[in-house]
Scaffold this active site. Structure first.
Site, PDB file in Angstrom:
ATOM      1  CG  ASP A 131      75.883  44.421  69.350  1.00 42.45           C
ATOM      2  OD1 ASP A 131      76.082  43.803  68.140  1.00 42.45           O
ATOM      3  OD2 ASP A 131      76.356  44.065  70.324  1.00 42.45           O
ATOM      4  CG  ASP A 188      74.335  38.720  70.572  1.00 46.30           C
ATOM      5  OD1 ASP A 188      72.817  38.370  70.804  1.00 46.30           O
ATOM      6  OD2 ASP A 188      74.723  38.658  69.548  1.00 46.30           O
TER       7      ASP A 188
END
Length: 634
Positions: free
Chosen positions: A187, A189
């Protein structure tokens, strides 16, 4: 029989010496050896061993909130001092030897030298009992056991023993061999990019402005500034009652952690609101993704400003005696927070000041270099837009960051990306504009938008345990990959850095060890039913509740640790163990390990099992084989 006891005692000594936790005696009588062995086995079983009488050690003198009786957990809270009680027998009430009372130390201080026969002096044989005479009554005998247990707790924790824990450790819930992992997914963030707390303040302030300007909430709400350390990840919010709370793995509310606005709700009121129990039924709790109709669980770090804004607005209405509907408030705050993200405010702030908002980018760069240099394939699946990811990755890794990744997917719409098979992939050109051609392959150097995991698996062939995916959101990032597709999963939990520091302090170790020892003492001696003994046990229970509150406050005065309630794991901790094979404070923890390393979960003894090996005693100790290799980065 004597030979058997000697062998068992020798085994116990070797284990304790290896850990460097307990002060041991080199020359030991058969009775002493048996005591040490019994103590070891009872302690790991959540009990305390039979102990001898000794001079009294005063109780902790810290002033704290105390929890009085309750049906579950910590009980009702009130302000009360933890000083020693004048009703407790003094050392003169119990037969005592000439040994000086044991002196505790804090921080890294060394203990002062003690005379021969005093606690903590190795190589010297000391008396187990202060006197051969039996206590004059049952009450005195109970306090003698109490005093001996407390002195033993101080004796068992030498200064600096807790510094073995390290926040750069990778913790294993399931056995994972990195040698079998060929593909690493990420991912963006709070995984590849870690953000400073300044971002939470900006999100809160902007969402508060939307409430006032767009939803016409009272202007006086602007007086409430962001409170950085109020909320914690993993909390539940009762939408209909407007209550923020912490729930354990068994769906019980932890007493003392229910807040309406910025004020704690008394435990008796909580019981009244929930039908005389702290239990939240499964059908009332949040759904699989933490978004139930009545209760929502806040699982990601971005939700911390949302929880704070909910608490602040609730507090404004309650303190000003303004009638309002908690359901409307929840929906309005959720929409205001969503506007910050949908309108792109957060992306603009970060892109305008990357140095202010993005932390430790050089460590992300080092991780990617390490993986690629060992021939691993990398991919990125994020909900963030390409312009935002591109700016951040150039800041952390360099303008050629896309060369590290075999597949890059933006605006993926997780968790629907993992469950739906409707949205097709679309390719973006160099300007970030959508192309119209059908996607027949996922090519390196290209940027793709939306799509779904089923097409991803079909086009790449990356399946099963050879894939390890890193993310911070247990539901949106990890749950479906673990349960439906058999990928290996790694959770990023930045809070581990703070929690590990707390656990590593001498004061926390002393409080927790004494709490466990006192609990075991109460468990073993509760069979004394006479009035005086019951009075003593009630006082011990009172002290136990004080210790629980003190232990909670080390982490967060409102809600405590994100991993534990009074004694049970939290609901967040339960999900963390269920949906992640391994977890760590940041992606850079991977730099501490060889890429052929195997992570083994600790075989934690069940309640009916006894600890038989030293590795069961400490999960975070001695588990970082390549820690020195990070010295050039940090």
């Amino acid at each position: 029989m004597r030979e058997c006891f000697h062998r068992l005692a020798s085994y116990s000594l070797q284990r304790q010496q290896f850990l460097g936790v307990f002060a041991l005696h080199i020359k030991m009588s058969l009775k002493t050896a048996g005591t040490v062995l019994t103590r070891t086995l009872w302690t790991k079983g959540n009990r305390t061993p039979p102990l001898a009488r000794s001079p009294k050690v005063n109780r902790l003198s810290t002033t704290c909130r105390v929890s009085g009786g309750g049906k579950h957990g910590c009980g009702k809270t009130k302000e009360q001092s933890c000083r020693s009680d004048s009703t407790r027998p003094s050392t003169g009430d119990v037969p005592s030897s000439s040994e000086p009372p044991y002196r505790s130390t804090t921080g890294g201080e060394k203990r002062p030298e003690e005379p021969a026969g005093a606690p903590g002096v190795t190589g010297v044989r000391r008396r187990l009992y202060s006197s051969s005479a039996a206590p004059v009554d049952q009450k005195s005998q109970l306090w003698a056991r109490y005093n001996d247990t407390k002195r033993m707790v101080y004796d068992l924790i030498p200064p600096g023993a807790c510094n073995l824990l390290n926040s750069s450790t990778i913790y294993a819930n399931n056995e994972v061999s990195l040698a079998e992992v060929d593909i690493y997914g990420f991912d963006y963030d709070y995984t590849l990019a870690l953000y400073s707390n300044a971002l939470n303040t900006m999100i809160y302030n902007t969402a508060r402005g939307f409430l006032i300007e767009h939803f016409k909430y009272p202007e006086d709400i602007r007086k409430y500034d962001y409170i950085p350390n109020f909320a914690a990840r993993g909390l539940h919010y009762d939408i209909q009652k407007g209550l923020l709370m912490k729930i354990d793995a068994f769906h019980y509310i932890q007493p003392g952690t229910v807040y309406r606005g910025l004020s704690a709700v008394p435990d008796d009121e909580v019981l009244q609101l929930y039908g005389g129990t702290y239990h939240v039924p499964l059908q009332q709790d949040s759904g699989f993704y933490g978004k139930g109709p009545k209760v929502k669980q806040f699982m990601d770090i971005f939700s911390i400003p949302e929880m704070t804004l909910l608490a602040v607005v609730n507090d404004f209405f309650v303190t000003n005696d303004i009638d309002y509907d908690p359901v409307h408030l929840f929906k309005d705050v959720s929409e205001a927070i969503g506007m910050v993200h949908l309108k792109g405010y957060m992306y603009k702030w970060v892109m305008q000041d990357l140095d202010k908002f993005i932390l430790r980018g050089e460590e992300t760069d080092a991780v990617l270099h390490q993986l690629v240099s060992h021939g691993k394939k990398l991919f990125l699946i994020t909900n963030s837009p390409f312009s935002f990811v591109d700016k951040g990755m150039k800041h952390m890794v360099g303008k050629n960051w896309r060369d590290f990744f075999d597949v890059v997917i933006v605006q993926a719409d997780k968790p629907h990306f993992f469950t739906d098979c409707i949205k097709p992939f679309r390719r973006l050109d160099g300007n970030g504009d959508l192309r119209w051609e059908k996607i027949k392959s996922l090519d390196k150097g290209q940027i793709y938008k939306q799509g779904n995991l089923f097409d991803f698996l079909r086009l790449t062939g990356w399946r099963g345990s050879k894939v390890l995916y890193f993310g911070d959101h247990l539901y949106s990032d990890l749950a479906d990959l673990m349960l439906r597709h058999g990928w290996r999963t790694a959770a990023i939990v930045p809070e581990l850095e703070h929690e590990t520091k707390v656990v590593s302090t001498n004061q926390y170790a002393l409080n927790l060890t004494w709490l466990q020892a006192l609990t075991g003492l109460m468990e073993r001696l509760q069979t004394h039913r006479d009035a005086e003994s019951q009075q003593v046990l009630q006082e011990w229970q009172k002290e136990r509740e004080e210790l629980r509150v003190m232990t909670k406050n080390f982490f967060n005065p409102q809600f405590g640790s994100i991993f534990r309630t009074c004694h049970n794991p939290t609901y967040f901790s339960r999900r963390l163990c269920r949906f992640s094979d391994v977890y760590m404070a940041s992606l850079s923890c991977l730099l501490n390990y060889d890429l052929s390393y195997t992570f083994y979960p600790r075989r934690t003894p069940l309640q009916h099992e006894a600890p038989l090996w030293m590795d069961q005693l400490c999960t975070g100790c001695m588990k970082i084989p390549f820690l020195e290799e990070m010295s050039h980065i940090r």
